[in-house]
Design a protein around this motif. Structure first.
Motif, PDB file in Angstrom:
ATOM      1  N   PRO A 288     -11.228   6.188 -10.095  1.00 11.62           N
ATOM      2  CA  PRO A 288     -11.221   6.796  -8.757  1.00 11.62           C
ATOM      3  C   PRO A 288     -11.190   5.803  -7.614  1.00 11.62           C
ATOM      4  O   PRO A 288     -10.555   6.043  -6.592  1.00 11.62           O
ATOM      5  CB  PRO A 288     -12.522   7.622  -8.745  1.00 11.62           C
ATOM      6  CG  PRO A 288     -12.784   7.934 -10.187  1.00 11.62           C
ATOM      7  CD  PRO A 288     -12.312   6.729 -10.943  1.00 11.62           C
ATOM      8  N   ASP A 289     -11.859   4.647  -7.762  1.00 10.56           N
ATOM      9  CA  ASP A 289     -11.880   3.702  -6.645  1.00 10.56           C
ATOM     10  C   ASP A 289     -10.512   3.092  -6.378  1.00 10.56           C
ATOM     11  O   ASP A 289     -10.210   2.668  -5.257  1.00 10.56           O
ATOM     12  CB  ASP A 289     -12.915   2.601  -6.879  1.00 10.56           C
ATOM     13  CG  ASP A 289     -12.595   1.755  -8.095  1.00 10.56           C
ATOM     14  OD1 ASP A 289     -12.644   2.291  -9.214  1.00 10.56           O
ATOM     15  OD2 ASP A 289     -12.299   0.553  -7.929  1.00 10.56           O
TER      16      ASP A 289
ATOM     17  N   ILE B 294      -4.170   2.912  -1.188  1.00 14.24           N
ATOM     18  CA  ILE B 294      -3.901   2.665  -2.606  1.00 14.24           C
ATOM     19  C   ILE B 294      -2.875   1.537  -2.694  1.00 14.24           C
ATOM     20  O   ILE B 294      -1.744   1.681  -2.228  1.00 14.24           O
ATOM     21  CB  ILE B 294      -3.358   3.928  -3.298  1.00 14.24           C
ATOM     22  CG1 ILE B 294      -4.329   5.093  -3.143  1.00 14.24           C
ATOM     23  CG2 ILE B 294      -3.081   3.655  -4.769  1.00 14.24           C
ATOM     24  CD1 ILE B 294      -3.782   6.416  -3.651  1.00 14.24           C
TER      25      ILE B 294
ATOM     26  N   ASN C 227       0.850  -1.179   0.000  1.00 15.22           N
ATOM     27  CA  ASN C 227       0.000   0.000   0.000  1.00 15.22           C
ATOM     28  C   ASN C 227       0.891   1.237   0.000  1.00 15.22           C
ATOM     29  O   ASN C 227       1.887   1.295   0.727  1.00 15.22           O
ATOM     30  CB  ASN C 227      -0.908   0.017   1.226  1.00 15.22           C
ATOM     31  CG  ASN C 227      -1.922  -1.115   1.209  1.00 15.22           C
ATOM     32  OD1 ASN C 227      -2.501  -1.428   0.168  1.00 15.22           O
ATOM     33  ND2 ASN C 227      -2.132  -1.744   2.350  1.00 15.22           N
TER      34      ASN C 227
ATOM     35  N   LEU D 259      -7.871   4.808  -6.346  1.00 18.95           N
ATOM     36  CA  LEU D 259      -7.103   5.854  -5.672  1.00 18.95           C
ATOM     37  C   LEU D 259      -7.624   6.146  -4.274  1.00 18.95           C
ATOM     38  O   LEU D 259      -7.119   7.055  -3.618  1.00 18.95           O
ATOM     39  CB  LEU D 259      -7.123   7.136  -6.518  1.00 18.95           C
ATOM     40  CG  LEU D 259      -6.502   7.003  -7.913  1.00 18.95           C
ATOM     41  CD1 LEU D 259      -6.610   8.328  -8.668  1.00 18.95           C
ATOM     42  CD2 LEU D 259      -5.059   6.547  -7.830  1.00 18.95           C
ATOM     43  N   ARG D 260      -8.604   5.377  -3.835  1.00 17.19           N
ATOM     44  CA  ARG D 260      -9.076   5.546  -2.461  1.00 17.19           C
ATOM     45  C   ARG D 260      -8.126   4.827  -1.513  1.00 17.19           C
ATOM     46  O   ARG D 260      -7.771   3.671  -1.743  1.00 17.19           O
ATOM     47  CB  ARG D 260     -10.494   4.970  -2.291  1.00 17.19           C
ATOM     48  CG  ARG D 260     -11.562   5.712  -3.086  1.00 17.19           C
ATOM     49  CD  ARG D 260     -12.954   5.306  -2.618  1.00 17.19           C
ATOM     50  NE  ARG D 260     -13.959   5.708  -3.600  1.00 17.19           N
ATOM     51  CZ  ARG D 260     -14.591   4.888  -4.421  1.00 17.19           C
ATOM     52  NH1 ARG D 260     -14.329   3.586  -4.367  1.00 17.19           N
ATOM     53  NH2 ARG D 260     -15.472   5.331  -5.287  1.00 17.19           N
ATOM     54  N   PRO D 261      -7.707   5.488  -0.447  1.00 16.52           N
ATOM     55  CA  PRO D 261      -6.786   4.855   0.509  1.00 16.52           C
ATOM     56  C   PRO D 261      -7.405   3.601   1.119  1.00 16.52           C
ATOM     57  O   PRO D 261      -8.615   3.568   1.369  1.00 16.52           O
ATOM     58  CB  PRO D 261      -6.561   5.935   1.562  1.00 16.52           C
ATOM     59  CG  PRO D 261      -6.879   7.219   0.862  1.00 16.52           C
ATOM     60  CD  PRO D 261      -7.996   6.889  -0.095  1.00 16.52           C
TER      61      PRO D 261
END
Length: 259
Positions: free
Chosen positions: A129-130, A136, A112, A132-134
């Motif tokens: 976008p999903d 990552i 991660n 790039l959600r933490p």
């Protein structure tokens, strides 16, 4: 539930050492190692850590050995963005900034991304976008069709290299979540990886963005003598241009950003 002796034996076998090998390295008798592994001798906390050190057991697992042996953990696990690791975080941030205009990032034990420099940002344009959600995940980011995979020219080769690297990591420090990621995204495919040219100093990752190819190779930096689990498990991935054209691209992009 495993005893501390059984866990130490597992680590010794994982490292492919005999009891005599471990005994010599730890400066104890082979008989004592045997007694510890079979549970006929209860090791002290110091003995557990001495054997674990020679077996290169990760700090997280050393805490587990101590707990199973009836002792308190010795190693803290503080967040990288917390006050306790401020000095280490600042040092890593300086390393990341100093590496610009080339990309560099910090990954944890499950790949991660926990920190990155500005040169990474252009690579993320157009990523779903999903992804790039933490947190990552670097492996998912690179190999998912909605991530960087469509831009990696030598994807089969990169996948094979990642599979080999993570397989070696799991052999050193097993982790079910990382193993699941490996099984999901790095299963061997039918395609054959290409062979790097003899002139390459390392196998590059070849990206193609808008008709331009960027060739990058990477190095990995870790903390030398960490006493915190977080620092023990993070690594800095630094990317360098593998040819003059790629170097010129990053230099020009940096100059444009500063203008």
């Amino acid at each position: 539930m495993h005893t501390v002796g059984e866990l130490l034996r597992q680590w010794r076998r994982r490292r492919r050492l005999s009891q005599l090998d471990l005994a010599i390295a730890a400066d104890v008798s082979a008989r004592h190692v045997s007694l510890v592994e079979t549970g006929r001798s209860n090791p002290s906390a110091d003995m557990i850590l001495r054997l674990a050190d020679q077996l290169d057991v990760p700090l997280r697992e050393r805490n587990r050995l101590l707990l199973v042996g009836g002792f308190a953990p010795r190693y803290a696990e503080r967040p990288l963005d917390g006050d306790g690791l401020a000095a280490a975080r600042d040092a890593v941030a300086r390393v990341l900034r100093a590496h610009e205009p080339y990309p560099a990032l910090v990954i944890d034990r499950r790949w991660n991304i926990v920190m990155s420099n500005r040169a990474v940002d252009p690579f993320l344009a157009g990523v779903a976008p999903d992804l790039l959600r933490p947190p990552i995940n670097m492996v998912r980011l690179g190999l998912d069709p909605r991530g960087l995979a469509p831009h990696i020219v030598n994807l089969a080769e990169v996948r094979a290299l990642l599979r080999g690297r993570i397989t070696r990591q799991l052999a050193v420090a097993p982790d079910p979540e990382l193993a699941a990621i490996c099984e999901e995204l790095l299963a061997p495919g039918s395609e054959e990886a290409g062979h790097p040219a003899e002139s390459e100093i390392a196998v590059p990752m070849i990206f193609r963005f808008g008709g331009r190819e960027l060739r990058l190779f990477s190095t990995t930096t870790t903390f030398g003598t960490p006493m915190d689990i977080t620092l023990d498990e993070v690594a800095v991935e630094s990317y360098y241009p593998a040819d003059a054209e790629s170097a010129a691209h990053f230099t020009a992009s940096d100059a444009h950003a500063e203008a």
